[in-house]
Design a protein around this motif. Structure first.
Motif, mmCIF file in Angstrom:
data_model
loop_
_atom_site.group_PDB
_atom_site.id
_atom_site.type_symbol
_atom_site.label_atom_id
_atom_site.label_comp_id
_atom_site.label_asym_id
_atom_site.label_seq_id
_atom_site.Cartn_x
_atom_site.Cartn_y
_atom_site.Cartn_z
ATOM 1 N N TRP A 1 0.730 -1.155 0.013
ATOM 2 C CA TRP A 1 0.040 -0.015 -0.235
ATOM 3 C C TRP A 1 0.922 1.355 -0.057
ATOM 4 O O TRP A 1 2.103 1.230 0.212
ATOM 5 C CB TRP A 1 -1.035 -0.024 1.035
ATOM 6 N N SER A 2 0.355 2.288 -0.276
ATOM 7 C CA SER A 2 1.012 3.454 -0.445
ATOM 8 C C SER A 2 0.446 4.739 0.435
ATOM 9 O O SER A 2 -0.637 5.004 0.438
ATOM 10 C CB SER A 2 1.331 4.207 -1.941
ATOM 11 N N PRO A 3 1.334 5.008 1.400
ATOM 12 C CA PRO A 3 0.635 6.135 2.371
ATOM 13 C C PRO A 3 0.141 7.241 1.803
ATOM 14 O O PRO A 3 0.909 7.731 0.809
ATOM 15 C CB PRO A 3 1.721 6.256 3.338
ATOM 16 N N ARG A 4 -0.658 8.067 2.279
ATOM 17 C CA ARG A 4 -1.253 9.328 1.733
ATOM 18 C C ARG A 4 -0.173 10.380 2.143
ATOM 19 O O ARG A 4 0.195 10.291 3.319
ATOM 20 C CB ARG A 4 -2.412 9.614 2.216
ATOM 21 N N CYS A 5 0.177 11.374 1.039
ATOM 22 C CA CYS A 5 1.148 12.305 1.423
ATOM 23 C C CYS A 5 0.683 13.567 1.241
ATOM 24 O O CYS A 5 -0.187 13.977 0.223
ATOM 25 C CB CYS A 5 2.501 12.106 0.863
ATOM 26 N N ASP A 6 0.971 14.600 1.930
ATOM 27 C CA ASP A 6 0.575 16.115 1.604
ATOM 28 C C ASP A 6 1.749 16.911 1.727
ATOM 29 O O ASP A 6 2.726 16.592 2.578
ATOM 30 C CB ASP A 6 -0.449 16.609 2.552
ATOM 31 N N VAL A 7 2.030 17.589 0.383
ATOM 32 C CA VAL A 7 3.310 18.380 0.505
ATOM 33 C C VAL A 7 2.727 19.764 0.451
ATOM 34 O O VAL A 7 1.872 20.473 -0.196
ATOM 35 C CB VAL A 7 3.925 18.207 -0.712
ATOM 36 N N THR A 8 3.497 20.717 1.469
ATOM 37 C CA THR A 8 3.266 22.274 1.614
ATOM 38 C C THR A 8 4.662 22.623 1.324
ATOM 39 O O THR A 8 5.654 22.498 1.893
ATOM 40 C CB THR A 8 2.608 22.317 3.155
ATOM 41 N N GLU A 9 4.149 23.702 0.524
ATOM 42 C CA GLU A 9 5.734 24.867 0.651
ATOM 43 C C GLU A 9 5.178 26.109 1.458
ATOM 44 O O GLU A 9 4.214 26.703 1.422
ATOM 45 C CB GLU A 9 5.568 25.498 -1.110
ATOM 46 N N ARG A 10 6.479 26.387 2.344
ATOM 47 C CA ARG A 10 6.400 27.569 2.981
ATOM 48 C C ARG A 10 7.322 28.396 2.819
ATOM 49 O O ARG A 10 8.313 28.028 1.800
ATOM 50 C CB ARG A 10 6.564 27.025 4.453
ATOM 51 N N GLU A 11 7.581 29.608 3.304
ATOM 52 C CA GLU A 11 8.577 30.375 2.861
ATOM 53 C C GLU A 11 9.900 29.988 2.988
ATOM 54 O O GLU A 11 10.704 30.283 1.962
ATOM 55 C CB GLU A 11 8.309 31.790 3.687
ATOM 56 N N ASN A 12 10.375 29.207 3.985
ATOM 57 C CA ASN A 12 11.743 28.816 4.164
ATOM 58 C C ASN A 12 11.838 27.378 3.652
ATOM 59 O O ASN A 12 12.999 26.651 4.259
ATOM 60 C CB ASN A 12 12.212 29.181 5.362
ATOM 61 N N GLU A 13 10.756 26.355 3.767
ATOM 62 C CA GLU A 13 10.903 25.263 3.666
ATOM 63 C C GLU A 13 9.747 24.558 2.872
ATOM 64 O O GLU A 13 8.791 24.947 2.567
ATOM 65 C CB GLU A 13 10.928 24.538 5.020
ATOM 66 N N TRP A 14 9.840 23.041 2.571
ATOM 67 C CA TRP A 14 8.883 22.245 2.060
ATOM 68 C C TRP A 14 8.423 21.187 3.407
ATOM 69 O O TRP A 14 9.554 21.052 3.997
ATOM 70 C CB TRP A 14 9.140 21.341 0.910
ATOM 71 N N VAL A 15 7.282 20.961 3.392
ATOM 72 C CA VAL A 15 6.945 20.158 4.333
ATOM 73 C C VAL A 15 5.926 18.807 3.740
ATOM 74 O O VAL A 15 5.276 19.110 3.156
ATOM 75 C CB VAL A 15 6.256 20.609 5.613
ATOM 76 N N VAL A 16 6.414 17.443 4.228
ATOM 77 C CA VAL A 16 5.696 16.519 3.641
ATOM 78 C C VAL A 16 5.285 15.719 4.958
ATOM 79 O O VAL A 16 5.772 15.610 5.907
ATOM 80 C CB VAL A 16 6.570 15.390 2.950
ATOM 81 N N HIS A 17 3.823 15.545 4.804
ATOM 82 C CA HIS A 17 3.219 15.032 5.860
ATOM 83 C C HIS A 17 2.701 13.495 5.148
ATOM 84 O O HIS A 17 1.938 13.522 4.190
ATOM 85 C CB HIS A 17 1.994 15.448 6.528
#
Length: 143
Positions: free
Chosen positions: A33-49
């Motif tokens: 299975w493949s986990p669900r991922c959310d990617v967010t771009e912020r001013e100084n970083e990218w964040v993957v959940h």
């Protein structure tokens, strides 16, 4: 019969039904299975959940190589229920892998990961922009 599409309801249930039961009907259970991922771009970083309920940090491997962030591991669960003299037991073991392209402006040496309440958070800090990032004008030669 031409033009008739046959739907097998067990195709969609492969990872939900016990392996022994599926084997009796000549079907295979899927364990990936493949986990669900959310990617967010912020001013100084990218964040993957990545949603990984029930998976412990020791069962995961997070890597970055050749511009790709890869999250892989194994999920294990076991459940046993007893009621009125009947016992029900189920085990699930499955591997997972999810790969995401890493933007060019990420400082790969400063990437960090943490796990809390079944959610893996990977922080990809952006590196400071340089003159090379802004590009340059290229002269066009004429003959």
């Amino acid at each position: 019969m031409s033009g008739v599409v046959r739907w097998n309801p067990f195709d969609d249930l492969g990872s939900l039904l016990p392996r022994d039961w599926l084997g009796r009907f000549g079907l295979q259970a899927t364990t990936e299975w493949s986990p669900r991922c959310d990617v967010t771009e912020r001013e100084n970083e990218w964040v993957v959940h990545a949603e990984l309920p029930g998976v412990e940090a020791k069962d995961m491997d997070v890597r970055v190589a050749n511009g790709v962030l890869t999250i892989r591991g194994e999920k294990r669960s076991e459940r046993t229920e007893e009621e009125k003299g009947r016992r029900y037991s189920e085990r699930f073991f499955g591997s997972f892998e999810r790969s995401l392209a890493v933007p060019e402006n990420v400082d790969v040496d400063r990437i960090e990961a943490s796990l809390k309440d079944g959610v893996l958070e990977v922080r990809l800090p952006k590196r400071a922009p340089s003159a090379a990032d802004e590009g340059r004008r290229i002269e066009i030669r004429t003959s």
